[in-house]
Design a protein around this motif. Structure first.
Motif, PDB file in Angstrom:
ATOM      1  N   GLN A 252      20.891  11.336  57.091  1.00  0.00           N
ATOM      2  CA  GLN A 252      22.079  11.886  56.854  1.00  0.00           C
ATOM      3  C   GLN A 252      22.853  11.509  58.274  1.00  0.00           C
ATOM      4  O   GLN A 252      24.018  11.124  58.558  1.00  0.00           O
ATOM      5  N   ASP A 253      22.275  11.852  59.297  1.00  0.00           N
ATOM      6  CA  ASP A 253      22.694  11.374  60.866  1.00  0.00           C
ATOM      7  C   ASP A 253      22.761   9.999  60.926  1.00  0.00           C
ATOM      8  O   ASP A 253      23.725   9.404  61.420  1.00  0.00           O
ATOM      9  N   ALA A 254      22.008   9.106  60.153  1.00  0.00           N
ATOM     10  CA  ALA A 254      22.041   7.737  60.309  1.00  0.00           C
ATOM     11  C   ALA A 254      23.562   6.986  59.429  1.00  0.00           C
ATOM     12  O   ALA A 254      24.082   6.295  59.948  1.00  0.00           O
ATOM     13  N   PHE A 255      23.637   7.640  58.265  1.00  0.00           N
ATOM     14  CA  PHE A 255      24.729   7.304  57.736  1.00  0.00           C
ATOM     15  C   PHE A 255      26.320   7.582  58.251  1.00  0.00           C
ATOM     16  O   PHE A 255      26.885   7.045  58.353  1.00  0.00           O
ATOM     17  N   VAL A 256      26.189   8.976  58.680  1.00  0.00           N
ATOM     18  CA  VAL A 256      27.388   9.209  59.611  1.00  0.00           C
ATOM     19  C   VAL A 256      27.676   8.303  60.783  1.00  0.00           C
ATOM     20  O   VAL A 256      28.641   7.938  61.132  1.00  0.00           O
TER      21      VAL A 256
ATOM     22  N   GLN B 273      23.009   2.858  47.588  1.00  0.00           N
ATOM     23  CA  GLN B 273      22.591   1.639  47.792  1.00  0.00           C
ATOM     24  C   GLN B 273      21.185   1.607  48.721  1.00  0.00           C
ATOM     25  O   GLN B 273      20.113   1.162  48.402  1.00  0.00           O
ATOM     26  N   TYR B 274      21.496   2.391  49.857  1.00  0.00           N
ATOM     27  CA  TYR B 274      20.380   2.318  50.433  1.00  0.00           C
ATOM     28  C   TYR B 274      19.685   3.861  51.039  1.00  0.00           C
ATOM     29  O   TYR B 274      18.693   3.747  51.727  1.00  0.00           O
ATOM     30  N   GLY B 275      20.087   4.722  50.325  1.00  0.00           N
ATOM     31  CA  GLY B 275      19.692   6.160  50.412  1.00  0.00           C
ATOM     32  C   GLY B 275      17.840   6.275  50.421  1.00  0.00           C
ATOM     33  O   GLY B 275      17.242   6.667  51.055  1.00  0.00           O
ATOM     34  N   ASP B 276      17.572   5.829  49.091  1.00  0.00           N
ATOM     35  CA  ASP B 276      16.186   6.045  48.953  1.00  0.00           C
ATOM     36  C   ASP B 276      15.374   5.416  49.865  1.00  0.00           C
ATOM     37  O   ASP B 276      14.496   5.828  50.074  1.00  0.00           O
ATOM     38  N   TYR B 277      15.746   3.956  50.174  1.00  0.00           N
ATOM     39  CA  TYR B 277      15.109   2.948  50.928  1.00  0.00           C
ATOM     40  C   TYR B 277      14.925   3.762  52.518  1.00  0.00           C
ATOM     41  O   TYR B 277      13.804   3.741  53.200  1.00  0.00           O
ATOM     42  N   LEU B 278      16.066   4.316  52.985  1.00  0.00           N
ATOM     43  CA  LEU B 278      16.071   4.767  54.120  1.00  0.00           C
ATOM     44  C   LEU B 278      15.105   6.195  54.330  1.00  0.00           C
ATOM     45  O   LEU B 278      14.645   6.583  55.380  1.00  0.00           O
ATOM     46  N   LEU B 279      15.361   6.986  53.030  1.00  0.00           N
ATOM     47  CA  LEU B 279      14.743   8.249  53.206  1.00  0.00           C
ATOM     48  C   LEU B 279      13.151   8.010  53.299  1.00  0.00           C
ATOM     49  O   LEU B 279      12.492   8.646  53.754  1.00  0.00           O
TER      50      LEU B 279
ATOM     51  N   THR C 273      18.741   0.430  58.960  1.00  0.00           N
ATOM     52  CA  THR C 273      16.942   0.644  59.310  1.00  0.00           C
ATOM     53  C   THR C 273      16.851   0.914  60.698  1.00  0.00           C
ATOM     54  O   THR C 273      16.128   1.863  61.103  1.00  0.00           O
ATOM     55  N   ARG C 274      17.379   0.206  61.693  1.00  0.00           N
ATOM     56  CA  ARG C 274      17.406   0.341  63.184  1.00  0.00           C
ATOM     57  C   ARG C 274      17.984   1.670  63.479  1.00  0.00           C
ATOM     58  O   ARG C 274      17.363   2.445  64.401  1.00  0.00           O
TER      59      ARG C 274
END
Length: 183
Positions: free
Chosen positions: A45-49, A21-27, A69-70
């Motif tokens: 990747q660090d953010a998702f972990v 859902q958020y991968g492309d947006y965050l990348l 996002t933060r």
């Protein structure tokens, strides 16, 4: 599907759904901030972990996107502080991260590509605080209040960064147009 609830139960399928859902947006956000796709991928990747293990800290599930996002912005800041930018040789073009809304003709495609390339290059030349503000405001469509909350800055600081960033972008783009006209 209650992704936050599932994440709190450490459901890995929920993590996959979150990344989808958020991968492309965050990348895209991280690429614009770091100017390096590989570093951006690592930051995301660090953010998702981090989100997976610290989901319990999320107070309001409706603010999941802002919370993610933060985390990414903080990861980018951390990488910005620790990375030696003098060793970077070149930057990937940003067109893959900018969404294409319609199918323009060949001439329009070329003009859009040149404009996007020039704009991406100019954004990457901004100092980090201005690049961060421009990216979050224009590319991530956050408002001043959301940015203030996410970056833990005064609203006037955000406004000043946007104003200065826009002024620098305008100057860079005008100088680029002047150089193109002189050729």
């Amino acid at each position: 599907m209650d992704v936050v609830g599932q994440l709190k139960r450490q459901d890995e399928k929920a993590l996959q759904a979150l990344m989808d859902q958020y991968g492309d947006y965050l990348l895209r956000t991280a690429c614009l901030l770091l100017k390096d796709r590989q570093a951006a991928e690592e930051a995301v990747q660090d953010a998702f972990v981090t989100a997976y293990y610290k989901i319990g800290q999320l107070q309001d599930p409706l603010k999941l996107k802002g919370w993610l996002t933060r985390i990414v912005v903080n990861r980018c800041r951390m990488r910005q502080r620790t990375r030696d930018w003098k060793r970077l040789f070149s930057f990937a073009r940003m067109e893959p991260f900018l969404e294409d809304v319609s199918e323009p003709g060949p001439e329009q495609s070329l003009m859009l590509e040149l404009r996007n390339e020039r704009l991406s290059d100019a954004v990457r030349q901004l100092a980090y605080p201005y690049r961060e503000a421009i990216t979050l405001y224009y590319f991530n469509e956050m408002n001043i209040e959301e940015m203030s909350e996410q970056l833990e800055c005064n609203r006037n600081t955000i406004k000043a960064r946007l104003s200065r960033g826009r002024a620098q972008l305008k100057r860079m783009l005008e100088e680029g147009a002047d150089h193109d006209g002189q050729r």
